[in-house]
Design an enzyme around this catalytic site. Sequence first.
Site, PDB file in Angstrom:
ATOM      1  N   ALA A 178      39.790  50.077  41.596  1.00 17.28           N
ATOM      2  CA  ALA A 178      38.890  49.255  42.412  1.00 17.28           C
ATOM      3  C   ALA A 178      37.592  49.019  41.649  1.00 17.28           C
ATOM      4  CB  ALA A 178      38.614  49.945  43.744  1.00 17.28           C
ATOM      5  N   TYR A 181      37.222  48.411  37.723  1.00 20.85           N
ATOM      6  CA  TYR A 181      37.346  49.458  36.725  1.00 20.85           C
ATOM      7  C   TYR A 181      38.785  49.568  36.216  1.00 20.85           C
ATOM      8  CZ  TYR A 181      32.660  51.335  37.713  1.00 20.85           C
ATOM      9  OH  TYR A 181      31.304  51.510  37.836  1.00 20.85           O
TER      10      TYR A 181
END
Length: 736
Positions: A178, A181
């Site tokens: 999320a 990343y």
Amino acid sequence: MARDPRFDILFTPLKLGSKTIRNRFYQVPHCNGAGTNSPGMNMAHRGIKAEGGWGAVNTEQCSIHPECDDTLRITARIWDQGDMRNLRAMVDHVHSHGSLAGCELFYGGPHAPAIESRTISRGPSQYNSEFATVPGCPGFTYNHEADIDELERLQQQYVDAALRARDTGFDLVNVYGAHAYGPMQWLNPYYNRRTDKYGGSFDNRARFWIETLEKIRRAVNDDVALVTRCATDTLYGTKGVELTEDGLRFIELASPYLDLWDVNIGDIAEWGEDAGPSRFYPIAHENDWIRHIKQATNKPVVGVGRYYDPEKMLQVIKAGIIDIIGAARPSIADPWLPRKIDEGRVDDIRTCIGCNVCISRWEMGGVPFICTQNATAGEEYRRGWHPEKFEPKKSDHDVLIVGAGPAGSECARVLMERGYTVHLVDTREKTGGYVNDVATLPGLGEWSFHRDYRQTQLEKLLKKNPECQIALKQKPMTADDILQYGASRVVIATGAKWSTTGVNHRTHEPIPGADASLPHVLTPEQVYEGKKAVGKRVMIINYDAYYTAPSLAEKFARAGHDVTVATVCGLGAYMEYTLEGANMQRLIHELGIKVLGETGCSRVEQGRVELFNIWGEGYKRSYKGAGQLPRNENTSHEWHECDTVILVTSRRSEDTLYRELKARKGEWEANGITNVFVIGDAESPRIIADATFDGHRLAREIEDADPQHQKPYKREQRAWGTAYNPDENPDLVWRV
């Protein structure tokens, strides 16, 4: 009290692969400023949540390799045996309360600037980080486009970190995808511009993530439950991952390798779209996206949305939107939230107000986090403060507290929890002090939860000790009143007010002509009072970096006024750290508010103000003799017409009463007074969180040798050659 049977579903265990979560409460990974170099803080803070009923408790983002060193921000690492040892303290403490411990594997790419390790990250393509340009970050950071050898090396770094997490004792291993990343950079076409088998089509862009999950699963087998944290929509439209396109397709594709989905929305540059501040986003604000996830997977789903209300939790679980309640900020505000639901004490929940001050400390980099609602957050280990347990009182000295704002009401609450007889006196109709005013500003209504929690607890404590008293709507107390009152200890918590003459941090002097006794000049307090008429053209003179000026600008723009803000600093600059900044700027633009940046005020007159560019004197410097400034005279002064001027320049402590009492110290003993203290804004203006902390601290330490000044706290310090204090016990010791 017994649990309301309606909430039974929230306490139903659920299988997550080879593991079982004991209920439906899951503290999602969140940063707290401990990293792995403050294992005591991390252990105590996470452990108190397990004690409070959270069925699973995760680390913050946990760097898998020096290539994803996230310095200047403090985050956890799992690079080596030393990190494993430090993280094991958290794991053992969480396990001791029957909860699962999770480790989030983090690889940031260029979003992790690697200031300490000075390494270069790898990614699908080369790009510079959009996150690295926000305040507090060191300019632009770039990555290196990985070739196949480097790509496989990166996947092995994930595998090695997963094995270290397993060997540390973690039950859950979460591959963090999320917030733009790690593997999300490979899936997301916004980043991935490759033309080989790892780029282009959806299947190619998903390949890196899928292969990484496959390799981790083969390595750890069923020893841990495998989780991935995934943004199902990056909110970039066709340029990113869209829910109904790549989002749901990836959920379906990756599900066979996983035991749990941890889902959200958004990216990293504006991750306030996920960690939404209450100013803009209500509880469960991600549900329009998350409600579709279950159609693409048969694996359990945890979702977030600042779930603080048990009724809303019940609603989303029963509706099948998610299987597990994920929370970060609500678990910080009340680590015992699940336990209070379980014990039928819903009205004792310390509700997250959504101010995001906790996040602001991490965004600043290098500092432990704090919480506006929960003064013990981050203090569990170093001060021994338990959020729900208190040392019994050590004397029979009763306490008079003058002022029921954030500091005064919190001080009263904690003293009463300890068994002290407390009299809390205030001139207002409600406790809460200036929180009552702030909560009337646009979007800040939920900040009133700060007042409501303390009011509820004080009312309950009054029933336990009828000798305590809360006296509201009283006339202001004088020094004579206090000397004659009969209390042994006196706490002055009279707050602070905005300068009525424009005193500010750049000149430390009044602005000529600025006088809030005049009908056309107002302070924020006078705005809240509503007694003065406000003209059509409003000029806000702003020297403050937080919410007051932009909130007042919004208030008057919505009411139909023409609003201009002359601001020395960036308008609402601190709101960049609380993740309110981007949407606040959009709102300012949408409402047609005119912002004059880097602009000070040199004079106020009826119908106009004189403004100037703060850099207008030029850059050249020379010595011109005594009494002469080294730069040229600022010639950028211009007059701007307006009808009403609002001064948001600086706050000044209302400490006159305290100083009068100190001046009459010779009369204390004869009147039975042993101590007089000053706390909160009355000592020094500060944000609500720090004022609350100050009241809490005094109540915990009031019997100590010098309660006005905080006692030393336990430091987690690496000292050369020997321990900083060899006789100090490193174990967690509660002051209860």
